[in-house]
Design a protein around this motif. Sequence first.
Motif, short mmCIF file in Angstrom:
data_model
loop_
_atom_site.label_atom_id
_atom_site.label_comp_id
_atom_site.label_asym_id
_atom_site.label_seq_id
_atom_site.Cartn_x
_atom_site.Cartn_y
_atom_site.Cartn_z
N TYR A 253 5.18 -3.06 8.23
CA TYR A 253 3.99 -3.41 7.44
C TYR A 253 3.63 -4.88 7.62
O TYR A 253 2.46 -5.24 7.83
CB TYR A 253 4.25 -3.10 5.97
N ASN A 254 4.64 -5.77 7.55
CA ASN A 254 4.38 -7.19 7.72
C ASN A 254 3.83 -7.51 9.10
O ASN A 254 2.91 -8.33 9.25
CB ASN A 254 5.66 -7.99 7.46
N PHE A 255 4.37 -6.83 10.11
CA PHE A 255 3.85 -7.04 11.47
C PHE A 255 2.42 -6.52 11.59
O PHE A 255 1.55 -7.18 12.19
CB PHE A 255 4.74 -6.32 12.49
N ALA A 256 2.16 -5.35 11.00
CA ALA A 256 0.83 -4.77 11.08
C ALA A 256 -0.21 -5.69 10.44
O ALA A 256 -1.33 -5.84 10.94
CB ALA A 256 0.81 -3.40 10.41
N LYS A 257 0.17 -6.34 9.32
CA LYS A 257 -0.75 -7.26 8.66
C LYS A 257 -1.06 -8.45 9.57
O LYS A 257 -2.21 -8.90 9.66
CB LYS A 257 -0.14 -7.76 7.34
N ASP A 264 -0.77 3.84 8.60
CA ASP A 264 -0.76 4.90 7.59
C ASP A 264 0.65 5.45 7.49
O ASP A 264 1.27 5.79 8.51
CB ASP A 264 -1.73 6.02 7.95
N ILE A 265 1.16 5.55 6.26
CA ILE A 265 2.54 5.99 6.03
C ILE A 265 2.55 7.20 5.10
O ILE A 265 1.85 7.21 4.09
CB ILE A 265 3.38 4.86 5.40
N ALA A 266 3.34 8.20 5.45
CA ALA A 266 3.52 9.37 4.58
C ALA A 266 5.01 9.60 4.38
O ALA A 266 5.80 9.51 5.32
CB ALA A 266 2.90 10.60 5.22
N SER A 267 5.40 9.87 3.13
CA SER A 267 6.80 10.19 2.84
C SER A 267 6.85 11.21 1.71
O SER A 267 5.86 11.41 1.00
CB SER A 267 7.59 8.93 2.45
N ILE A 268 7.99 11.85 1.55
CA ILE A 268 8.17 12.84 0.49
C ILE A 268 8.24 12.09 -0.84
O ILE A 268 9.17 11.29 -1.04
CB ILE A 268 9.44 13.67 0.73
N ASP A 269 7.28 12.33 -1.71
CA ASP A 269 7.23 11.55 -2.95
C ASP A 269 7.55 12.38 -4.19
O ASP A 269 7.19 12.02 -5.31
CB ASP A 269 5.86 10.88 -3.11
N LYS A 304 -1.46 2.94 2.86
CA LYS A 304 -1.64 1.83 3.80
C LYS A 304 -0.49 0.83 3.76
O LYS A 304 -0.48 -0.11 4.55
CB LYS A 304 -2.96 1.10 3.49
N TYR A 305 0.44 1.04 2.85
CA TYR A 305 1.60 0.16 2.76
C TYR A 305 2.76 0.99 2.21
O TYR A 305 2.55 2.05 1.61
CB TYR A 305 1.31 -1.04 1.84
N PRO A 306 4.00 0.54 2.39
CA PRO A 306 5.15 1.30 1.87
C PRO A 306 5.09 1.41 0.36
O PRO A 306 4.90 0.40 -0.33
CB PRO A 306 6.36 0.48 2.33
N VAL A 307 5.22 2.61 -0.15
CA VAL A 307 5.19 2.84 -1.60
C VAL A 307 6.60 3.22 -2.06
O VAL A 307 7.12 4.26 -1.68
CB VAL A 307 4.19 3.95 -1.97
N PHE A 308 7.20 2.35 -2.88
CA PHE A 308 8.53 2.61 -3.42
C PHE A 308 8.38 2.78 -4.93
O PHE A 308 8.34 1.80 -5.67
CB PHE A 308 9.48 1.46 -3.10
N ARG A 309 8.25 4.02 -5.36
CA ARG A 309 8.00 4.29 -6.77
C ARG A 309 9.16 3.86 -7.66
O ARG A 309 10.32 3.95 -7.27
CB ARG A 309 7.75 5.79 -6.98
N VAL A 310 8.83 3.40 -8.87
CA VAL A 310 9.84 3.05 -9.85
C VAL A 310 10.45 4.33 -10.39
O VAL A 310 9.72 5.28 -10.69
CB VAL A 310 9.21 2.23 -11.00
N PRO A 311 11.78 4.41 -10.50
CA PRO A 311 12.41 5.64 -11.01
C PRO A 311 12.04 5.90 -12.46
O PRO A 311 11.63 5.00 -13.19
CB PRO A 311 13.91 5.36 -10.86
N ASP A 312 12.18 7.14 -12.86
CA ASP A 312 11.90 7.55 -14.22
C ASP A 312 12.89 6.90 -15.18
O ASP A 312 14.10 7.16 -15.13
CB ASP A 312 12.00 9.07 -14.33
N ARG A 313 12.41 6.01 -16.06
CA ARG A 313 13.30 5.27 -16.95
C ARG A 313 14.04 6.20 -17.91
O ARG A 313 15.12 5.85 -18.40
CB ARG A 313 12.51 4.24 -17.76
#
Length: 319
Positions: A253-257, A264-269, A304-313
Amino acid sequence: MLAISGGGSGGAFAVGILSAWSELGTRPRFEVVTGVSTGALIAPFAFLGSDYDEQLRRLYLSGETRDLIDIEWKGAGIFSPGLLKGNALRSNVEQNITGEILRRIAIEHRGGRRLLVMTTNLDTQRAVVWNIGAIADSRRPDALPLVRQILIASASVPGIFPPVSIRIVVDGRQIEELHSDGGSSAQLFTLPEHLLVAHNDQAKGQNLHIYVIVNNALIPEFSMSRERALPIMGRAYGILLKSQTKQGLIALYNFAKRAGIDLDIASIDEQVPYSMLNPLSADYMRSVYRIGYEKALGQSLWAKYPVFRVPDRRLENRR
């Protein structure tokens, strides 16, 4: 460019995306396709296009993968190169990677397109990127068995599947190297590492658009850990893979910027029930296939960027 990551049975996620993409009629004709681990098994068919979607669905959704579990009972894997014999994986690759597949890859290579697969050289501790199209187009008599060996090696998770011995020529002398899972080096491959850390004046995207399919969940997945050696090792390995993938995505991502690359990034969410005792679960593969297919069809897949969701508190606050 399309980069397909490792992730074992999570490869069904990429198959779902490719299927939906074809159905929408918006699937690009990629100039470069790369594959690591399970992504290496998908990459040749993704490279050749939508005509092979049904073959991919059969590979990941028909239940054939259950036949890959050929346990090495001798020494329970302790005194053998892997817990599984690997004969079933080899047979599966030989049935699906045929002379006709290789011929079509060679034609596309001559047209300027590239198919790249990563393995890890256990002897040198280095990643090796193989130009599958160049091998297919080489007219060497061992091209087909060599390509099969490379794909098997890339998908051979250390300790689970035995490594693959590949003969190469160095300084005019033939030697044998042990190659294993490309995911040991990196979960995905897009550009060489020296480019990812290049200075701004060297980083030029040249209208490059990179699609990355991560066949894994980057979100923390809650599960009670059993106090046994193998479950703990498996759980820790899963954490390592997530961390490795995240760091790779951040660097990309940093290089792409800097380079003006469209990413474009897709992951199991979603958290899908999964057991290390059943790594090729048909239920799991159907579930992640559905996630990829439905999100791609609904055009809610790509970030468009890596998405690292916050875990369920709520899970963290359990007593």
